[in-house]
Every structure is written in C-alpha cells, then in structure tokens.
Design a protein around this motif. Structure first.
Motif, PDB file in Angstrom:
ATOM      1  N   LYS A 177      34.867  53.716  35.180  1.00  0.00           N
ATOM      2  CA  LYS A 177      35.415  55.466  34.745  1.00  0.00           C
ATOM      3  C   LYS A 177      34.949  55.495  32.923  1.00  0.00           C
ATOM      4  O   LYS A 177      34.613  56.587  32.972  1.00  0.00           O
ATOM      5  N   LYS A 200      40.889  57.029  37.784  1.00  0.00           N
ATOM      6  CA  LYS A 200      42.388  56.710  37.599  1.00  0.00           C
ATOM      7  C   LYS A 200      43.820  56.407  38.568  1.00  0.00           C
ATOM      8  O   LYS A 200      43.652  55.537  38.560  1.00  0.00           O
ATOM      9  N   VAL A 225      35.843  60.469  37.721  1.00  0.00           N
ATOM     10  CA  VAL A 225      37.244  60.543  36.487  1.00  0.00           C
ATOM     11  C   VAL A 225      38.190  60.105  36.677  1.00  0.00           C
ATOM     12  O   VAL A 225      39.161  59.160  36.799  1.00  0.00           O
TER      13      VAL A 225
END
Length: 56
Positions: free
Chosen positions: A12, A43, A39
C-alpha cells in the motif's frame, strides 16, 4: 498473519508513494486512479485481517 498484514501495508505504501513520486495524477490519470483504487482495496483488506487477528 502479522507477516501478511505487514506485506499488504508495504505494498500500500509503495503504491501511494509511486502515485505521488511519478506525479501520476497529472501525467496519467487512468493509471493513477487504478493505483489509488488498489490502495483503497488494500486498506480494506488490512482492516479486515487486523480485526480477524484480534479475535483469535
């Protein structure tokens, strides 16, 4: 489990830095949105794994 979480966090961070470093938002908007979508998915995955890890 912790190793997987750390690996996802590193990935990430790499993607976030890559978008910023290469100035992708202005150079290649499609690639930037693709990377930022990855990304956000990372998460979510990290969050889910951390919750599962706490329950064990």
């Amino acid at each position: 489990m912790n190793f997987v979480i750390e690996l996802l966090e590193e990935n990430k961070k790499y993607l976030e830095r890559n978008v910023i470093k290469k100035n992708l938002m202005q150079v290649n908007m499609q690639k930037a949105t693709r990377d930022l979508k990855k990304v956000s998915e990372l998460k979510k995955a990290i969050k889910i794994l951390k919750i599962k890890n706490r329950k064990q």
